[in-house]
Design a protein around this motif. Structure first.
Motif, PDB file in Angstrom:
ATOM      1  N   TYR A  99      -6.321  17.161  60.316  1.00  0.00           N
ATOM      2  CA  TYR A  99      -7.224  18.070  59.613  1.00  0.00           C
ATOM      3  C   TYR A  99      -7.108  19.364  59.967  1.00  0.00           C
ATOM      4  CZ  TYR A  99     -11.321  19.679  57.726  1.00  0.00           C
ATOM      5  OH  TYR A  99     -12.278  20.526  56.704  1.00  0.00           O
ATOM      6  N   ASP A 134     -21.413  14.842  63.856  1.00  0.00           N
ATOM      7  CA  ASP A 134     -20.572  14.234  62.918  1.00  0.00           C
ATOM      8  C   ASP A 134     -20.633  12.562  62.639  1.00  0.00           C
ATOM      9  OD1 ASP A 134     -18.250  15.957  61.096  1.00  0.00           O
ATOM     10  OD2 ASP A 134     -17.969  13.986  61.262  1.00  0.00           O
ATOM     11  N   GLY A 135     -20.530  12.392  61.541  1.00  0.00           N
ATOM     12  CA  GLY A 135     -20.489  10.956  61.241  1.00  0.00           C
ATOM     13  C   GLY A 135     -19.102  10.263  61.197  1.00  0.00           C
ATOM     14  N   SER A 136     -18.003  11.178  61.736  1.00  0.00           N
ATOM     15  CA  SER A 136     -16.732  10.616  61.721  1.00  0.00           C
ATOM     16  C   SER A 136     -16.442  10.472  63.175  1.00  0.00           C
ATOM     17  CB  SER A 136     -15.710  11.502  60.878  1.00  0.00           C
ATOM     18  OG  SER A 136     -14.395  11.248  61.372  1.00  0.00           O
ATOM     19  N   TYR A 138     -10.108  30.478  56.425  1.00  0.00           N
ATOM     20  CA  TYR A 138     -11.011  29.311  56.558  1.00  0.00           C
ATOM     21  C   TYR A 138     -11.716  29.862  57.868  1.00  0.00           C
ATOM     22  CZ  TYR A 138     -12.405  24.301  57.214  1.00  0.00           C
ATOM     23  OH  TYR A 138     -13.386  23.476  57.342  1.00  0.00           O
ATOM     24  N   SER A 185     -16.337  24.622  62.916  1.00  0.00           N
ATOM     25  CA  SER A 185     -17.432  25.366  62.703  1.00  0.00           C
ATOM     26  C   SER A 185     -17.994  25.642  64.084  1.00  0.00           C
ATOM     27  CB  SER A 185     -18.476  24.646  61.898  1.00  0.00           C
ATOM     28  OG  SER A 185     -18.365  23.428  62.129  1.00  0.00           O
ATOM     29  N   ALA A 208     -25.903  12.624  58.841  1.00  0.00           N
ATOM     30  CA  ALA A 208     -26.877  13.847  58.596  1.00  0.00           C
ATOM     31  C   ALA A 208     -28.142  13.312  57.953  1.00  0.00           C
ATOM     32  CB  ALA A 208     -26.008  14.970  57.775  1.00  0.00           C
ATOM     33  N   GLU A 209     -28.202  12.115  57.121  1.00  0.00           N
ATOM     34  CA  GLU A 209     -29.272  11.631  56.486  1.00  0.00           C
ATOM     35  C   GLU A 209     -30.179  10.842  57.379  1.00  0.00           C
ATOM     36  OE1 GLU A 209     -25.955  11.228  55.801  1.00  0.00           O
ATOM     37  OE2 GLU A 209     -25.533   9.214  54.990  1.00  0.00           O
ATOM     38  N   GLY A 212     -22.197  18.103  60.818  1.00  0.00           N
ATOM     39  CA  GLY A 212     -20.947  17.769  60.219  1.00  0.00           C
ATOM     40  C   GLY A 212     -19.981  18.879  60.788  1.00  0.00           C
ATOM     41  N   CYS A 213     -20.020  18.550  62.045  1.00  0.00           N
ATOM     42  CA  CYS A 213     -18.874  19.579  62.953  1.00  0.00           C
ATOM     43  C   CYS A 213     -17.719  19.147  62.813  1.00  0.00           C
ATOM     44  CB  CYS A 213     -19.244  19.448  64.266  1.00  0.00           C
ATOM     45  SG  CYS A 213     -18.894  17.903  65.022  1.00  0.00           S
ATOM     46  N   GLY A 214     -17.171  18.402  62.365  1.00  0.00           N
ATOM     47  CA  GLY A 214     -15.761  17.707  62.010  1.00  0.00           C
ATOM     48  C   GLY A 214     -14.826  17.918  63.287  1.00  0.00           C
ATOM     49  N   GLY A 221     -23.378  10.654  64.415  1.00  0.00           N
ATOM     50  CA  GLY A 221     -24.536  10.656  63.650  1.00  0.00           C
ATOM     51  C   GLY A 221     -24.236  11.127  62.311  1.00  0.00           C
ATOM     52  N   ALA A 280     -21.469  23.384  57.730  1.00  0.00           N
ATOM     53  CA  ALA A 280     -20.280  24.109  57.038  1.00  0.00           C
ATOM     54  C   ALA A 280     -19.672  22.711  56.230  1.00  0.00           C
ATOM     55  CB  ALA A 280     -19.547  24.549  57.841  1.00  0.00           C
TER      56      ALA A 280
HETATM   57  C1  LIG Z   1     -14.940  19.201  55.555  1.00  0.00           C
HETATM   58  S1  LIG Z   1     -15.235  18.674  57.195  1.00  0.00           S
HETATM   59  C2  LIG Z   1     -16.152  20.235  57.873  1.00  0.00           C
HETATM   60  C3  LIG Z   1     -16.131  20.101  59.439  1.00  0.00           C
HETATM   61  C4  LIG Z   1     -16.463  21.462  60.089  1.00  0.00           C
HETATM   62  N1  LIG Z   1     -17.797  21.696  59.722  1.00  0.00           N
HETATM   63  C5  LIG Z   1     -15.661  22.611  59.438  1.00  0.00           C
HETATM   64  O1  LIG Z   1     -16.215  23.486  58.997  1.00  0.00           O
HETATM   65  O2  LIG Z   1     -14.176  22.634  59.604  1.00  0.00           O
HETATM   66  C6  LIG Z   1     -16.783  17.840  56.872  1.00  0.00           C
HETATM   67  C7  LIG Z   1     -17.357  16.855  57.969  1.00  0.00           C
HETATM   68  O3  LIG Z   1     -18.583  16.316  57.406  1.00  0.00           O
HETATM   69  C8  LIG Z   1     -18.792  15.264  58.034  1.00  0.00           C
HETATM   70  N2  LIG Z   1     -19.748  14.583  57.208  1.00  0.00           N
HETATM   71  C9  LIG Z   1     -19.584  14.152  55.914  1.00  0.00           C
HETATM   72  N3  LIG Z   1     -20.653  13.568  55.383  1.00  0.00           N
HETATM   73  C10 LIG Z   1     -21.529  13.215  56.341  1.00  0.00           C
HETATM   74  C11 LIG Z   1     -22.673  12.706  56.871  1.00  0.00           C
HETATM   75  N4  LIG Z   1     -23.299  12.250  55.815  1.00  0.00           N
HETATM   76  N5  LIG Z   1     -23.269  12.718  58.052  1.00  0.00           N
HETATM   77  C12 LIG Z   1     -22.658  13.196  59.079  1.00  0.00           C
HETATM   78  N6  LIG Z   1     -21.279  13.833  58.956  1.00  0.00           N
HETATM   79  C13 LIG Z   1     -20.870  13.932  57.582  1.00  0.00           C
HETATM   80  C14 LIG Z   1     -17.392  14.516  57.896  1.00  0.00           C
HETATM   81  O4  LIG Z   1     -17.064  13.620  58.580  1.00  0.00           O
HETATM   82  C15 LIG Z   1     -16.463  15.568  58.298  1.00  0.00           C
HETATM   83  O5  LIG Z   1     -16.132  15.647  59.574  1.00  0.00           O
END
Ligand SMILES: C[S@@+](CC[C@H](N)C(=O)[O-])C[C@H]1O[C@@H](n2cnc3c(N)ncnc32)[C@H](O)[C@@H]1O
Length: 277
Positions: free
Chosen positions: A22, A111-113, A32, A82, A136-137, A76-78, A134, A160
């Motif tokens: 990623y 983050d969920g992943s 970005y 962010s 987000a929902e 959603g920190c990935g 975790g 983000a």
């Molecule tokens: C495009 S990445 C962005 C990561 C980071 N915020 C950035 O700006 O680089 C989106 C992230 O959101 C997470 N994500 C998507 N849906 C989610 C959810 N329902 N709950 C938690 N995380 C989620 C994904 O696992 C992914 O790591």
């Protein structure tokens, strides 16, 4: 190409598949990281007592004491891009000589992943940054937010590239509002092209000409990047996203627009939980 389509509930698992590639992908996207830093700065600038001088109307909205911990959430920190933007913004806002009210900060990044979190955790972070898995929902069930709840709520949330992906945007926005202290601020940074025909055409050309082929080159997978293309076409317009925030009770709702090739494509929608809410 790998077959199959990603649905919104499967997005975190789809990120697991590309987690180790990623950073390489986003590193090839000019602007970005700078745009994430701009959103983090806008968030910090809008938080009461996080910065002075504040935007009109913000200073009087302060309910946080100047010596309290600045509690921030990166939802959603990935892989931490962010989160890094928030850390750098906190440092800029508290550096000697900065025109700010320095407050020690804590950042929770969720983050969920599991794969994306592993990538994030493998990097060096200050002691005041923590990561947790975790959805987000399910934010209301996130145990790592217990301290923030006792303290009266979070000061700021950056999400983000998240809200586009969640199964129920209104529910997640309401969950974010409920975790914010009165006067706390949310920044929703995301792609949105609805209602912008030129941006829509550019987005489709970028996806099929660059992003999807690069996804194949970097990870031998394309289904997440094909989902990315579709999800942006399906995303709210910025006016619709602003309306969602207002309907959820946010005030001072405003949108910042990115520059560079993402002009008209990447935006940051900000809102504040009212002081008397
Ligand atoms: C495009 S990445 C962005 C990561 C980071 N915020 C950035 O700006 O680089 C989106 C992230 O959101 C997470 N994500 C998507 N849906 C989610 C959810 N329902 N709950 C938690 N995380 C989620 C994904 O696992 C992914 O790591």
């Amino acid at each position: 190409m790998d077959a199959g389509q990603v649905t919104r509930t499967e997005v975190p698992e789809a990120f697991d598949e590309v987690a180790d590639r990623y950073d390489l992908m986003v590193g090839m996207s000019p602007g970005y990281h700078a745009q994430l830093r701009a959103s983090a700065d806008a968030l910090l600038d809008a938080i009461p007592d996080a910065a002075t001088p504040s935007t009109p109307g913000v200073a009087s909205a302060s309910t946080a004491s100047a010596d309290a911990l600045l509690r921030l959430l990166d939802l959603g920190c990935g892989s931490g891009a962010s989160t890094r933007a928030i850390v750098e913004s906190v440092r800029r806002h508290t550096a000697p000589g900065a025109r700010t009210t320095a407050r020690p900060a804590s950042v929770l990044a969720v983050d969920g992943s599991a794969g994306m979190l592993d990538a994030a955790r493998s990097k060096a972070w200050p002691s005041w940054v923590a990561f947790a898995q975790g959805r987000a929902e399910d934010l209301a069930d996130q145990p790592e937010l217990a301290d923030a709840r006792v303290a009266g709520g979070l000061d700021g949330v950056l999400a983000a590239y998240l809200v586009r992906n969640v199964p129920d945007r209104d529910a997640v926005i309401a969950a974010i509002r409920d975790e914010l202290r009165p006067g706390g601020v949310v920044a929703l940074h995301d792609y949105s092209v609805r209602g912008r025909p030129v941006s829509t055409a550019l987005w489709t050309a970028m996806c099929w000409g660059i992003i999807i082929p690069l996804g194949w080159v970097t990870s031998r997978r394309t289904r997440l990047y094909r989902y990315l293309w579709r999800s942006v076409l399906d995303m709210d317009s910025t006016a619709q996203l602003e309306d969602r925030l207002r309907r959820a009770g946010f005030v001072d709702v405003t949108t910042l627009h990115a520059s560079g090739w993402q002009r008209g494509i990447v935006h940051t929608v900000l809102g504040r939980r009212p002081v008397d809410a």
